[in-house]
Design an enzyme around this catalytic site. Structure first.
Site, mmCIF file in Angstrom:
data_model
loop_
_atom_site.group_PDB
_atom_site.id
_atom_site.type_symbol
_atom_site.label_atom_id
_atom_site.label_comp_id
_atom_site.label_asym_id
_atom_site.label_seq_id
_atom_site.Cartn_x
_atom_site.Cartn_y
_atom_site.Cartn_z
ATOM 1 N N GLU A 292 0.817 -1.218 0.000
ATOM 2 C CA GLU A 292 0.000 0.000 0.000
ATOM 3 C C GLU A 292 0.839 1.250 0.000
ATOM 4 O O GLU A 292 0.577 2.204 -0.708
ATOM 5 C CB GLU A 292 -0.799 0.029 1.310
ATOM 6 C CG GLU A 292 -2.194 -0.391 1.187
ATOM 7 C CD GLU A 292 -2.845 -0.333 2.556
ATOM 8 O OE1 GLU A 292 -3.706 -1.162 2.779
ATOM 9 O OE2 GLU A 292 -2.495 0.522 3.382
ATOM 10 N N LYS A 406 1.823 0.283 27.032
ATOM 11 C CA LYS A 406 1.663 1.112 28.245
ATOM 12 C C LYS A 406 2.696 0.736 29.318
ATOM 13 O O LYS A 406 2.368 0.417 30.470
ATOM 14 C CB LYS A 406 0.241 0.988 28.817
ATOM 15 C CG LYS A 406 -0.871 1.262 27.811
ATOM 16 C CD LYS A 406 -0.907 2.708 27.391
ATOM 17 C CE LYS A 406 -1.903 2.964 26.265
ATOM 18 N NZ LYS A 406 -1.629 4.156 25.473
HETATM 19 O O1 0RQ Z 1 -0.988 4.539 21.844
HETATM 20 O O2 0RQ Z 1 0.254 6.493 21.101
HETATM 21 O O3 0RQ Z 1 -1.501 6.668 22.875
HETATM 22 O O4 0RQ Z 1 0.652 5.477 23.348
HETATM 23 O O5 0RQ Z 1 -1.845 2.010 20.443
HETATM 24 O O6 0RQ Z 1 0.614 1.627 19.158
HETATM 25 O O7 0RQ Z 1 2.785 0.542 19.588
HETATM 26 O O8 0RQ Z 1 2.727 2.884 18.567
HETATM 27 O O9 0RQ Z 1 2.047 0.785 17.305
HETATM 28 O O10 0RQ Z 1 2.030 2.662 15.555
HETATM 29 O O11 0RQ Z 1 2.601 0.232 15.033
HETATM 30 O O12 0RQ Z 1 0.250 0.936 15.589
HETATM 31 C C1 0RQ Z 1 -2.354 -1.644 15.259
HETATM 32 C C2 0RQ Z 1 -2.594 0.768 15.793
HETATM 33 C C3 0RQ Z 1 -0.333 -0.320 15.743
HETATM 34 C C4 0RQ Z 1 -1.533 0.058 13.585
HETATM 35 C C5 0RQ Z 1 -1.732 -0.295 15.107
HETATM 36 C C6 0RQ Z 1 -1.578 1.762 21.822
HETATM 37 C C7 0RQ Z 1 -0.178 2.278 22.034
HETATM 38 C C8 0RQ Z 1 -0.219 3.547 21.191
HETATM 39 C C9 0RQ Z 1 -0.214 2.662 18.781
HETATM 40 P P1 0RQ Z 1 -0.349 5.907 22.336
HETATM 41 P P2 0RQ Z 1 2.132 1.520 18.692
HETATM 42 P P3 0RQ Z 1 1.810 1.215 15.806
HETATM 43 C C10 0RQ Z 1 -1.426 -0.821 6.131
HETATM 44 C C11 0RQ Z 1 -2.092 -1.733 7.101
HETATM 45 C C12 0RQ Z 1 -4.446 -1.169 11.399
HETATM 46 C C13 0RQ Z 1 -4.293 -0.725 9.967
HETATM 47 C C14 0RQ Z 1 -3.303 -1.538 9.192
HETATM 48 C C15 0RQ Z 1 -2.847 0.099 12.829
HETATM 49 C C16 0RQ Z 1 -1.042 3.104 19.989
HETATM 50 O O13 0RQ Z 1 -0.698 -0.903 13.017
HETATM 51 O O14 0RQ Z 1 -3.540 1.108 12.830
HETATM 52 O O15 0RQ Z 1 -2.790 -2.547 9.631
HETATM 53 N N1 0RQ Z 1 -3.208 -1.036 12.142
HETATM 54 N N2 0RQ Z 1 -3.029 -1.087 7.978
HETATM 55 O O16 0RQ Z 1 0.069 2.544 23.396
HETATM 56 C C17 0RQ Z 1 -3.920 -0.619 24.729
HETATM 57 C C18 0RQ Z 1 -2.989 -2.490 23.687
HETATM 58 C C19 0RQ Z 1 -2.260 -1.632 22.830
HETATM 59 C C20 0RQ Z 1 -2.447 -0.256 22.982
HETATM 60 C C21 0RQ Z 1 -1.033 -0.619 21.344
HETATM 61 N N3 0RQ Z 1 -2.859 -3.815 23.579
HETATM 62 N N4 0RQ Z 1 -3.806 -1.956 24.602
HETATM 63 N N5 0RQ Z 1 -3.268 0.256 23.923
HETATM 64 N N6 0RQ Z 1 -1.679 0.325 22.051
HETATM 65 N N7 0RQ Z 1 -1.373 -1.833 21.827
HETATM 66 C C22 0RQ Z 1 -1.562 0.701 6.298
HETATM 67 C C23 0RQ Z 1 -2.911 1.281 5.956
HETATM 68 O O17 0RQ Z 1 -3.879 0.631 5.917
HETATM 69 C C24 0RQ Z 1 -2.995 2.728 5.661
#
Ligand code: 0RQ
Length: 505
Positions: A292, A406
């Site tokens: 993508e 967290k």
């Molecule tokens: O929150 O910023 O408030 O601290 O979620 O987490 O660790 O920075 O991870 O930026 O790689 O995002 C799944 C959201 C991961 C992303 C996801 C909290 C964590 C933080 C972000 P804060 P990280 P990343 C191609 C494919 C769906 C779309 C997709 C995503 C925030 O990968 O949006 O895959 N994926 N598209 O603290 C509570 C948990 C948590 C949590 C993380 N277990 N419980 N909070 N966080 N895990 C691209 C497109 O489609 C465009």
């Protein structure tokens, strides 16, 4: 040199302030933009001002906002701050817009990216009143040189009643030739196979098309994309990358995939970037991407020759990455192709090419159901994006995550996922910094042991095993996927009440 050489459309050049008068309260507006690239830079701010003035007069002025995927603070952000959005699709990562979605002010339709264009064509979303699309140049006959993303622009330009074009002089003029726009799609029952059998095959034209009669305004801008910085890989993301690379090596040795692997899809963010860096340090070479987003990591791989070419729908670069791309743009011509997101993410193509998909996640449960979108069941983070398009149809799919969030208080492996985007039937490989769980061909109970032992943080493993064992004991006649229903989501409840999933808190 003028970027607008279409005689008809050069007469429509105007200011953003006058162009925005073509957007009316209640309109559905389809904007360009994908991962902060190619979104309109002037109209959203002008629209914000119009909305704020209308609200001050006591009038309602809100629109439905549709895009390719995420935009930027000066698109999603300003419109959210104006309280000017009634509904939003198909993907958002802007924090202000997220807050309004989570407080119920904005209705959010979190759609698979490959579905958003076709659902528009099927008539599922209603009428599109206005398209606001950034381009690099306007050529005679309504041919448009797209900018740094394609997303849903083809569909918005064709479906909208009125079109506003933004010609951004910041976008390199040399982008002409980097795009492949497929115009062969039909609606069921008249659909035909998409004749793409190689990731870099051209199946369309280098230009978008617009009916000049629909173009109500052309606005010139000169502003950069939202270019997000990347953190250099840390120990956690490097460990995740090492597990992925070791696994791919073993798959090649086992003869299941060729030495040049299969086309790679890599999600957005620092972990995905680290995996690309890990591949760059490996022996792999002559790879290809069918993905993508082109992040900095992919440019590095193109530079080193680890990847020979990449097909995507958008760039998603840092400032440093953009500068490098612009300085070396001729070396990427013919090695990067940007397509509509309905093609970059098309299930038919992902399945045919045998894509290797790698995406981030929020949490997985012990049986392999994956939550990519919600915190503790109810609050949206971003959206499913393209992760479902690629995961279900991939040859191999990976979900990558640190084992905790967290500061170690939240486990990414939980008894039951609080929301499910990718079901246990779709998910093949889960990876954390501690290890990799290969779930292919395993029953739910075998998956549970592997996920707990290989991926969960050691601090959470005893509680996960305890849950799994008590769930089996509780209902000996129902141990296919053992659960204690009254307890399954208690970890999330504890997190909501105490800020931690750790039981002693
Ligand atoms: O929150 O910023 O408030 O601290 O979620 O987490 O660790 O920075 O991870 O930026 O790689 O995002 C799944 C959201 C991961 C992303 C996801 C909290 C964590 C933080 C972000 P804060 P990280 P990343 C191609 C494919 C769906 C779309 C997709 C995503 C925030 O990968 O949006 O895959 N994926 N598209 O603290 C509570 C948990 C948590 C949590 C993380 N277990 N419980 N909070 N966080 N895990 C691209 C497109 O489609 C465009």
């Amino acid at each position: 040199m003028s970027r607008i050489t279409c005689p008809t459309l050069s007469t429509r050049v105007t200011t953003a302030e006058s162009a925005v008068a073509h957007i009316r309260p209640g309109d559905n507006v389809g904007m360009s933009g994908f991962t902060g690239a190619g979104y309109p830079k002037a109209i959203p701010t002008a629209l914000h001002d119009l909305m704020v003035a209308a609200h001050a007069r006591g009038e309602d002025f809100r629109v439905g906002l549709w895009t390719g995927a995420s935009t930027a603070p000066d698109a999603d952000g300003v419109l959210a701050r104006a309280h000017g959005v009634s509904s939003r699709l198909p993907y958002n990562s802007d924090p202000t817009m997220r807050r309004l979605i989570n407080t119920g002010e904005v209705d959010y339709v979190d759609a698979h990216l490959s579905h958003s264009a076709q659902h528009m064509w099927f008539g599922f979303y209603g009428n599109l009143d206005v398209a606001v699309v950034e381009v690099t140049a306007v050529l005679p006959g309504g041919l448009l040189v797209p900018s740094s993303s394609v997303g849903n622009n083809k569909t918005w330009l064709e479906q909208a009643d009125r079109v506003i074009l933004e010609v951004n002089h910041w976008q390199p003029r040399e982008l002409e030739g980097f795009h492949d726009l497929y115009y062969g799609a039909a609606l069921p029952p008249d659909r035909r196979p998409i004749q793409l059998t190689d990731p870099m095959q051209r199946i369309g034209d280098p230009y978008l098309r617009v009916d000049p009669a629909k173009v109500v305004a052309v606005v010139e801008t000169n502003r950069p994309d939202r270019n997000s910085p990347f953190s250099p890989p840390d120990d956690t993301s490097r460990a995740i990358a090492d597990h992925v690379v070791d696994f791919l090596r073993a798959e090649v040795e086992a003869g299941r995939i060729p030495p040049s692997l299969l086309p790679l899809q890599s999600g957005v963010g620092n972990v995905a970037n680290a995996v690309l860096a890990g591949l760059d340090d490996s022996e792999f070479t002559d790879l290809v991407a069918f993905t993508e987003v082109i992040q900095d990591g992919l440019l590095d791989l193109l530079d080193s020759g680890t990847i020979r070419a990449a097909s995507a729908t958008s760039f998603g670069l840092s400032d440093v990455g953009v500068e490098h791309f612009i300085d070396n743009i001729s070396s990427y011509k013919g090695r990067i192709l940007l397509r509509s997101e309905e093609i970059s993410n098309h299930p038919e193509l992902v399945r045919r090419l045998g894509v290797i998909a790698m995406n981030g996640m929020i949490e997985a449960d012990i049986y392999g159901n994956v939550n990519s979108t919600h915190i503790a069941g109810s609050a949206i983070m971003n959206g499913i994006g393209g992760s479902g398009d690629f995961t279900r149809n991939a040859f191999l799919n990976f979900f990558l995550t640190p084992s905790t969030a967290k500061g170690g208080k939240v486990s990414a492996i939980v008894p039951m996922a609080s929301h499910i985007d990718h079901t246990e039937h779709d998910v093949q490989i889960i990876v954390s910094e501690h290890g990799l769980a290969d779930l292919r061909g395993l029953s739910p109970r075998a998956r549970a042991l592997r996920i707990i032992d290989n991926c969960a943080d050691p601090a959470f493993r005893p509680a996960l095993r305890d849950y799994f064992e008590r769930a089996q004991a509780a209902r000996p006649d129902a141990v296919h996927t053992p659960h204690l229903l009254g307890e399954a989501l208690s970890w999330h409840q504890r997190f909501l009440e105490t800020g931690s999933m750790i039981a002693s808190h």
